[in-house]
Structure formats: C-alpha cells, structure tokens
Design a protein around this motif. Structure first.
Motif, PDB file in Angstrom:
ATOM      1  N   VAL A 381      73.830  43.131  20.962  1.00 42.35           N
ATOM      2  CA  VAL A 381      73.754  42.854  19.524  1.00 42.35           C
ATOM      3  C   VAL A 381      72.474  43.447  18.938  1.00 42.35           C
ATOM      4  CG1 VAL A 381      73.490  41.015  17.808  1.00 42.35           C
ATOM      5  CG2 VAL A 381      75.195  40.790  19.613  1.00 42.35           C
ATOM      6  N   ALA A 382      71.366  43.304  19.652  1.00 42.78           N
ATOM      7  CA  ALA A 382      70.089  43.850  19.175  1.00 42.78           C
ATOM      8  C   ALA A 382      70.159  45.377  19.046  1.00 42.78           C
ATOM      9  CB  ALA A 382      68.965  43.444  20.128  1.00 42.78           C
ATOM     10  N   GLN A 383      70.841  46.033  19.981  1.00 46.63           N
ATOM     11  CA  GLN A 383      70.948  47.493  19.917  1.00 46.63           C
ATOM     12  C   GLN A 383      71.832  47.935  18.756  1.00 46.63           C
ATOM     13  OE1 GLN A 383      72.222  48.370  23.981  1.00 46.63           O
ATOM     14  NE2 GLN A 383      70.222  49.254  24.422  1.00 46.63           N
ATOM     15  N   ILE A 384      72.916  47.207  18.508  1.00 48.35           N
ATOM     16  CA  ILE A 384      73.771  47.552  17.362  1.00 48.35           C
ATOM     17  C   ILE A 384      73.014  47.321  16.064  1.00 48.35           C
ATOM     18  CG2 ILE A 384      75.934  47.008  16.181  1.00 48.35           C
ATOM     19  CD1 ILE A 384      77.158  46.290  18.851  1.00 48.35           C
ATOM     20  N   ASP A 385      72.180  46.288  16.026  1.00 42.16           N
ATOM     21  CA  ASP A 385      71.344  46.060  14.848  1.00 42.16           C
ATOM     22  C   ASP A 385      70.399  47.237  14.603  1.00 42.16           C
ATOM     23  OD1 ASP A 385      72.499  43.640  14.287  1.00 42.16           O
ATOM     24  OD2 ASP A 385      70.971  42.440  15.298  1.00 42.16           O
ATOM     25  N   GLU A 386      69.895  47.817  15.667  1.00 39.79           N
ATOM     26  CA  GLU A 386      69.037  48.994  15.530  1.00 39.79           C
ATOM     27  C   GLU A 386      69.821  50.150  14.912  1.00 39.79           C
ATOM     28  OE1 GLU A 386      66.922  50.194  19.025  1.00 39.79           O
ATOM     29  OE2 GLU A 386      66.492  48.133  19.633  1.00 39.79           O
ATOM     30  N   LEU A 387      71.099  50.248  15.277  1.00 37.23           N
ATOM     31  CA  LEU A 387      71.949  51.301  14.719  1.00 37.23           C
ATOM     32  C   LEU A 387      72.053  51.147  13.198  1.00 37.23           C
ATOM     33  CD1 LEU A 387      73.562  53.583  16.131  1.00 37.23           C
ATOM     34  CD2 LEU A 387      75.575  52.119  15.967  1.00 37.23           C
ATOM     35  N   PHE A 388      72.252  49.918  12.741  1.00 40.10           N
ATOM     36  CA  PHE A 388      72.324  49.669  11.303  1.00 40.10           C
ATOM     37  C   PHE A 388      70.964  49.860  10.637  1.00 40.10           C
ATOM     38  CE2 PHE A 388      76.307  47.561  12.411  1.00 40.10           C
ATOM     39  CZ  PHE A 388      77.113  47.899  11.330  1.00 40.10           C
ATOM     40  N   ALA A 389      69.891  49.574  11.371  1.00 42.08           N
ATOM     41  CA  ALA A 389      68.553  49.735  10.798  1.00 42.08           C
ATOM     42  C   ALA A 389      68.258  51.192  10.478  1.00 42.08           C
ATOM     43  CB  ALA A 389      67.507  49.183  11.762  1.00 42.08           C
ATOM     44  N   ILE A 390      68.816  52.108  11.261  1.00 45.53           N
ATOM     45  CA  ILE A 390      68.605  53.538  11.004  1.00 45.53           C
ATOM     46  C   ILE A 390      69.225  53.930   9.669  1.00 45.53           C
ATOM     47  CG2 ILE A 390      69.162  55.856  11.825  1.00 45.53           C
ATOM     48  CD1 ILE A 390      69.074  54.699  14.688  1.00 45.53           C
ATOM     49  N   ASP A 391      70.451  53.458   9.419  1.00 45.63           N
ATOM     50  CA  ASP A 391      71.085  53.754   8.135  1.00 45.63           C
ATOM     51  C   ASP A 391      70.392  53.029   6.990  1.00 45.63           C
ATOM     52  OD1 ASP A 391      72.960  55.325   9.479  1.00 45.63           O
ATOM     53  OD2 ASP A 391      74.594  54.631   8.198  1.00 45.63           O
ATOM     54  N   ALA A 392      69.887  51.824   7.258  1.00 44.44           N
ATOM     55  CA  ALA A 392      69.153  51.096   6.222  1.00 44.44           C
ATOM     56  C   ALA A 392      67.895  51.845   5.820  1.00 44.44           C
ATOM     57  CB  ALA A 392      68.802  49.693   6.719  1.00 44.44           C
ATOM     58  N   GLU A 393      67.244  52.463   6.796  1.00 42.22           N
ATOM     59  CA  GLU A 393      66.058  53.272   6.494  1.00 42.22           C
ATOM     60  C   GLU A 393      66.428  54.469   5.625  1.00 42.22           C
ATOM     61  OE1 GLU A 393      62.722  55.982   8.877  1.00 42.22           O
ATOM     62  OE2 GLU A 393      64.091  54.661   9.982  1.00 42.22           O
TER      63      GLU A 393
END
Length: 543
Positions: A381-393
């Motif tokens: 879950v933490a790694q998938i959150d990182e995936l979304f964080a890239i698009d959020a950036e």
C-alpha cells in the motif's frame, strides 16, 4: 528453536520416525505368523491412511477458519464504521453482542486510549475567508449615537472621517409571487376584416403549466443536485407558498424535462465518442416494474466521461456487455475501467483497455484492515501511495502531459518493477482465498492494463473522477430510493448527464437549464451540439 527455523531438524525427526516404524515392522514379522502379520500390516496401513486423511482435513479446516475470520472482520468493519479497524477482534465481538451500539459509541471506544501529543508543528491559520467578489453588495451604514456625535472635550459636533467595514454573507428567504402576463391585443378600427393580433408568448419548458420555468428548474435541481425527493419538495412548496401540488404533478415536470434532454444527451454522447479517452463505471439503481410482483428490479446506470469534460449516463436494465457495447459502438480510443469483464471485447479493433490503480490499492487496503500488523500488505500500500504521489507532484507543479510523462518514466517505471516483485512474493505466501491473495491475483491479472499509463501520457492513474460522478446517484438512492418505471430510466439518465457535466465543467446548472430548456423541443437536431454544456462553457470563455 522451532522446526520452521531449522528445517534440517524436522527432516531428521521424520527420518528417525520412519526408521523406527521399519524396525517395528521387522520385529512383528519375526514374531507373528504369515497370515496374522498380513492382517496386522493391513490394519496398520489403514490407520496410517486415516491419520494422513485427518491431517489433510485439519489443515483444510484451519485454512477455512482463517478465511472466514477475515470475512467476519471485514463485515464488522463495514458495520461499525471507519474507526473500527482500531479495535481488536475481541472488542468487535463485544460490539456485535451489543444491540444498541451506535457508530459514535464505536468511534469513542476506538479512541479511548490517551492520544500522544503530536510532534508536527501547528499550521498557521489562513485568516478570515473572503466572500466571492461576484456576489452583489448591499451597503448598510450604522450611524453613531447622539452622544457619540458630540465631542466630550469641547462640546462641538464631530464629523465623519471614515468607516470601519465588515462583511457577512446574508440571504433573503424564497418569496413566492404570481406573475400575471397580459398579452397586448391590437386591432384596426378601420379594417375589421384584418382581425385581432396578440403579443407572442415567450417559449416555455411546459406549455400551460401552472408554475414558471424557474420553479420547474428548481424542482429538477433540488432532486438531482440536492437529493430532495419530490414528496418532500411538495410539502415545502405548500408550507412556503400555500399552493398544494401533488407529487405526481412534480414528477410530471421532471419527466418532461428528462424527455426534452434525451436528444441533448445523445449529442453529448457523440461529442464524447469523438474524443480519444473515456472513463467508464456503473452503479445499481432500483426500478419499479409494475408487474404485480411488488418488488423492484435492479437496473444499472452506466457512466461514461472524459476527465475534466462531458459526462454521459446510460440507463440499462442489466449489467451485461450489451450496454457498453451499444453505447461505445466502434470507439477506438482509451477506455479506462475497473477491470469488469463486461468491458472486454467491445469497441473498435484499435480500442486500448486500461485499468485503475485505486481499485488495486483498495484491495490491499482491505487486507491491511483485516490484518493491521501484516507488514507485507502495508508495504505494498505504501508503494502504491508513492505511485500516486508522483502524479500529485506533477499536478502541483502544473506540468504538461509531456513533462508528466518524463517524470513517470524516470520515477514511476522503476517503482512499478519493485511493486510487482513485492506482489509476486506476497502471493506465494498468502492465505489461499484470503484478502491478500485476492489483492495479488486482481493486480497481477490486470497488470498489463495497469501499466498503460506509461504508454499514454493523457491516461490518469485511476478512474476516481468517474466514481466521483456516481456519488450523486448513490446519495440520491438514499432519498428518492428508486426510479418510477423502466420508461423513466433514460429520461433520468439524460438529466443526470446534464447536471453532472455542468458540475464538472463548473457551469451553473440553473443558468444552463434556463438558457436551453425553453424552446428545446423545436430546436433542430443539428444545433444541439452548439448547446451542450461543454459548448456553452466554450462560448462563455470567448465572451
């Protein structure tokens, strides 16, 4: 040390056990006669087989118990609200036995331990909120008292040197009134044969209707934007205006508006299909069938939209492939869904199917809820959150699609390789049929479709925007409960298409309906694309 820690010790024990069995068999063979030894040997083999069978059954029962415990905890979490994952199984069991427990009590119970002081710095208050400059201003001057108008020192009259201003949002309660329209009639006294002419009537939504267009529009907006059922609106109208109008009358207004908007929804569909990217989702809705059974039929509203653009709802009595197949026709662009099989084998030969990372994360988050201490699911879950964080950036920096694609290739692609390795390792050790195994199987089955966003820069990581468009339907179901008939379904879908498109495009829905509905029945079909919500927004921006 356990045998799991030292596999060699387990194998040594098994070998010694086997050798002791062989020694026992040799001793029995020497001491017993042939027939007696054969009988004892057969009985011994039978007992061995029974032990193996019972061991297999026990192992199966243990796995089944673990799966059922997961499902039971999931049901309890859903029943007792978002705070319940903080509770242990024992606490959830006690709450299950408590008949009068409320969600507030569960929340309080889950947060009973003292909260440690936060180490985060307190955010600075943003200050007083500014009221929109577009709202009209009504100034009210508050004069000083007579005592304040006289100087306390010399007794002379003081003068006004300025004002201290403060602003508050105010409202005038709805005031109902009767508009009396008098059409001028003219005739020539010298030429009686020319007859009488009357001033033309302005176009209306419903001809000869007792109420104005504005009340009809307010009824539609209140139901499909504010989720007010018609019986409640009928009572409110009677309370505030003294006019008693039945629910059936209001229902007639709504269906008439839906009937007028069906051609507009078809024009919006063509506009959507001319694009290259569609997000799709579906949600159930009950329909009264009037077939004498006394039961509602579960139909579906299918939603098709483009991020930041037009939204079109399609009403279907079932959830089969025929719905998206007929709606999409030969569409050959990007189609992003939740992986539901009905979307397969539809569209044109060049259609590209993509899936949603939010759905994948949701499965793993469910596994975390069921086993909060599971480090494997939490890490994924933490790694998938990182995936979304890239698009959020990328959104925070307002990057173009090309720049976002470069960022994805640099950061998301290597992260995806790590995520896949983690999921494959987790699946090999997960409980068969458990929440973690389901999450792994779902994600790996759709992996190629989940990777599409690396190939198409315009593709979003998830179809959350499509799900957000379904939320008004979910809220509405709790209030207006069902659609009155199967014939009303396409009309309701047309209203929802316009309402949700206006919301997404930030165009006032009341203004749109007031501008388009009067005279829409006589509007040529060729002009409908010019009157769609997207076209109206474009025209407004040009002005």
């Amino acid at each position: 040390m356990s045998e799991a820690a030292h596999p060699s010790s387990g194998s040594t024990a098994a070998t010694s056990s086997k050798s002791s069995e062989l020694e026992l068999i040799e001793q029995l063979k020497e001491q017993l006669t042939g027939p007696l030894f054969a009988a004892v040997s057969d009985q011994f083999s039978h007992l061995q087989n029974s032990v193996v069978s019972y061991q297999n059954k026990l192992q199966y029962a243990e796995l089944k118990i673990r799966v059922l415990e997961e499902r039971l905890r999931l049901v309890r979490i859903a029943k007792y609200g978002p705070g319940s994952e903080k509770l242990s199984d024992a606490q959830l069991e006690l709450l299950e036995l408590e008949p009068g427990v409320s969600s507030a009590e569960v929340q309080a119970e889950s947060e009973r331990p003292a909260v440690e002081p936060s180490s985060r710095t307190k955010r600075q208050h943003p200050g007083r909120q500014e009221l929109p400059a577009t709202l009209p201003r009504v100034e009210r001057i508050l004069k000083c008292t007579p005592e304040q108008c006289v100087c306390q020192g010399c007794g002379k009259e003081t003068v006004v040197i300025g004002y201290e201003e403060s602003s508050q949002l105010d409202v005038e309660p709805a005031q109902y009134f009767v508009v009396v329209s008098k059409r001028e009639k003219r005739a020539c006294k010298s030429c009686e044969e020319q007859g009488v002419v009357s001033a033309p009537l302005s176009a209306r939504i419903i001809e000869k209707c007792l109420v104005s267009d504005q009340i009809v529009i307010d009824t539609v907006v209140s139901k499909y934007c504010d989720h007010q059922p018609l019986y409640r609106q009928s009572r409110m109208l009677e309370r505030d205006s003294g006019v008693e109008l039945s629910r059936a009358t209001l229902d007639g207004w709504v269906l008439k508006v839906g009937e007028l908007l069906i051609p507009m929804a078809l024009a919006m569909r063509q506009e959507l299909l001319r694009g290259t990217y569609i997000q799709a989702d579906e949600t159930p809705v009950d329909v009264q069938m009037h077939d004498g059974r006394g039961k509602n039929h579960q139909a579906y509203l299918w939603q098709y939209s483009r991020p930041g653009g037009t939204v079109v709802f399609d009403f279907r009595l079932g959830r089969g492939r025929d719905g998206p197949k007929q709606f999409l026709g030969k569409f050959e662009g990007l189609l992003q869904t939740d992986g539901y099989a009905a979307y397969d084998q539809i569209g044109g030969p060049k259609i590209v199917h993509a899936c949603c990372w939010s759905h994948a994360e949701r499965y793993f988050s469910e596994a975390v809820k069921l086993s909060p201490q599971d480090p494997v699911a939490r890490a994924i879950v933490a790694q998938i959150d990182e995936l979304f964080a890239i698009d959020a950036e990328a959104r925070s920096q307002r990057l173009s699609l090309e720049a976002r694609d470069v960022l994805r290739q640099q950061q998301s692609r290597p992260l995806l390789d790590e995520i896949r390795k983690q999921i494959e390792a987790a699946r090999s050790g997960a409980l068969p049929g458990g929440a973690l195994a389901k999450a792994c199987n779902y994600t790996l089955t759709l992996w190629n479709k989940l990777m599409r966003f690396l190939e198409y820069p315009e593709l979003e990581l998830s179809n959350n925007l499509a799900e957000n468009s379904m939320r008004p339907v979910a809220l509405g179901r709790r209030n207006w409960i069902h659609i009155g008939s199967a014939q009303a379904g396409p009309k309701i879908a047309a209203i929802l298409s316009v309402v949700e498109s206006c919301r997404r495009l930030k165009f006032p829905v009341r203004d749109y309906l007031a501008a388009v509905l009067p005279g829409l029945a006589d509007c040529p079909i060729q002009r409908l694309p010019e009157l769609s919500p997207a076209a109206m927004v474009t025209q407004t921006c040009r002005v």
